[in-house]
Design an enzyme around this catalytic site. Structure first.
Site, PDB file in Angstrom:
ATOM      1  N   ASP A  16       2.103   5.650  -9.738  1.00 13.87           N
ATOM      2  CA  ASP A  16       3.148   4.451  -9.083  1.00 13.87           C
ATOM      3  C   ASP A  16       2.233   3.172  -9.070  1.00 13.87           C
ATOM      4  O   ASP A  16       1.308   2.936  -8.409  1.00 13.87           O
ATOM      5  CB  ASP A  16       3.684   4.855  -7.783  1.00 13.87           C
ATOM      6  CG  ASP A  16       4.748   4.022  -7.338  1.00 13.87           C
ATOM      7  OD1 ASP A  16       4.989   3.003  -8.329  1.00 13.87           O
ATOM      8  OD2 ASP A  16       5.014   3.883  -6.230  1.00 13.87           O
ATOM      9  N   ASP A 112       7.542   1.541 -13.800  1.00 15.40           N
ATOM     10  CA  ASP A 112       6.330   1.225 -12.985  1.00 15.40           C
ATOM     11  C   ASP A 112       5.818   2.871 -12.434  1.00 15.40           C
ATOM     12  O   ASP A 112       5.104   2.722 -11.617  1.00 15.40           O
ATOM     13  CB  ASP A 112       6.199   0.283 -11.874  1.00 15.40           C
ATOM     14  CG  ASP A 112       7.297   0.645 -10.928  1.00 15.40           C
ATOM     15  OD1 ASP A 112       8.444   1.304 -11.085  1.00 15.40           O
ATOM     16  OD2 ASP A 112       7.432  -0.031  -9.824  1.00 15.40           O
ATOM     17  N   GLU A 113       6.771   3.700 -12.416  1.00 11.43           N
ATOM     18  CA  GLU A 113       6.176   5.084 -12.089  1.00 11.43           C
ATOM     19  C   GLU A 113       6.508   6.337 -12.956  1.00 11.43           C
ATOM     20  O   GLU A 113       7.562   6.083 -13.872  1.00 11.43           O
ATOM     21  CB  GLU A 113       6.681   5.198 -10.477  1.00 11.43           C
ATOM     22  CG  GLU A 113       8.306   5.295 -10.485  1.00 11.43           C
ATOM     23  CD  GLU A 113       8.559   5.492  -9.013  1.00 11.43           C
ATOM     24  OE1 GLU A 113       8.056   6.639  -8.430  1.00 11.43           O
ATOM     25  OE2 GLU A 113       9.578   5.028  -8.566  1.00 11.43           O
TER      26      GLU A 113
END
Length: 374
Positions: A16, A112-113
């Site tokens: 993350d 983003d993860e």
């Protein structure tokens, strides 16, 4: 062979990125470094919503999905920055390249993860912890950004672990410590437990995972309905879902379960704007447009409804997605019942076929930003 595969302990990493949009802006604009910034809409006029706040802004209580006007009240010196999705998409692509040095079993959740299954890693390192360290180091050296990593034997626990020591954290929760970890976890930290449910649990004397664990599955179902079965499994750290790198995209969307139930239309609109941002960026990443927009609503009593609208042409722009979601929400008389979850998805990709009358069925296989557990 199937039994042998099942017995093999999985090695799962959840990566993350830390304050992703804001960190990219601080990296690219030296004048923002060390400053409280919020990536999102301006507080002027009708007001926007914070997509991501820098850690400097978070010290003042600014958080994602917060109305920009409220962020300005909490932090008068905050700098509002318009999002640059093309830049974030390119950074995300480079992060994915770093992942692929170690495994091809990558399940992105958003820009983003992502989950990575490194049970069999390409470089034959063997240690998921070492692989996570190498990934974090590469992201820092090559992209000048930081990421937090959670390492465990399943997706649910790895995701919780990645959030424990942000920013720039690395947390390992091994199989022998999963149950004891879950027992110590406050009930409000469990995915799917909102403020209303947490308050109900505490009135019943259920404050931690250990308290929940004392109840049978039937007890939990009796008190909380079908979701009781979810609580029974997750408090024991049970999650058998595989990391899924290749899925046919029949619908694409995002949803969010809120830490407290929403009762005002304005609050719901603010959350829908954040969700629409995620949907928009995912559509851009996959190069997709859809002709059916679906709104998902889950109420505080866990009753769930969906409403959809279809168009004779493919939709891919942010404003149309958000406006349609708001109209669908408004038609449900939203302030009648507290809302604990909202979601937006698009479906009916592919060739453009004129749609007349009522909308078609929504596809069942969806790619969502949030966990699909609750």
């Amino acid at each position: 062979m199937e039994g042998e595969t099942h017995r093999k302990q999985r090695k799962i990493i959840h990566i993350d990125m830390d304050a992703f949009y804001a960190s990219v802006e601080q990296r690219d604009h030296p004048e923002y470094r060390g400053k409280a910034i919020a990536v999102g809409g301006s507080p002027e006029g009708r007001g926007g919503v914070v997509a991501t706040a820098s850690y400097e802004a978070r010290k003042f209580g600014v958080r994602s999905a917060m109305p920009s006007k409220r962020a300005l009240q909490l932090c008068p010196d905050i700098i509002f920055v318009r999002p640059r999705f093309d830049v974030y998409k390119e950074v995300s692509r480079r992060i994915r390249e770093i992942f692929s040095r170690h495994t091809d079993i990558i399940e992105p959740l958003s820009l983003d993860e992502a989950y990575l299954d490194v049970t069999e890693d390409k470089q034959q390192i063997g240690s998921a912890i070492e692989i996570a360290k190498l990934i974090k180091q590469a992201i820092k050296e090559e992209l000048q950004l930081t990421a937090s990593a959670g390492v465990s034997v399943n997706k649910f626990v790895a995701k919780i672990a990645s959030d424990l020591n942000k920013p720039d954290g690395l947390t390992f929760i091994g199989p022998s410590s999963i149950e004891s970890f879950m027992e110590k976890l406050p009930v409000e930290k469990f995915h799917g437990v909102g403020k209303v449910t947490a308050d109900k649990m505490k009135r019943m004397g259920l404050h931690t995972g250990a308290d929940l664990k004392r109840l049978t599955e039937n007890d939990l179902k009796q008190h909380f309905g079908k979701v009781g079965a979810f609580y029974y499994r997750i408090v024991r750290g049970i999650d058998e879902r595989e990391v899924q790198p290749h899925r046919e995209t029949k619908s694409l969307g995002a949803e969010d379960t809120f830490p407290f139930d929403l009762t005002k239309t304005e609050e719901m609109y603010a959350e829908l704007e954040k969700i629409a941002v995620t949907v928009y960026e995912r559509l851009k990443r996959y190069g997709l447009k859809g002709r059916t927009i679906t709104l998902k609503i889950k109420y505080s009593d866990f009753r769930q409804i969906t409403r959809n609208q279809s168009f004779p042409f493919p939709i891919g722009d942010f404003d149309k997605i958000l406006e349609t979601a708001k109209q669908l929400l408004l038609a449900t008389e939203p302030e009648d019942k507290p809302v604990r979850l909202l979601g937006i998805s698009l479906s009916n990709f592919g060739e453009v076929i004129p749609v007349a009358g009522r909308s078609g069925n929504t596809a069942q296989l969806s790619l969502f930003d949030e966990e699909d557990l609750a």
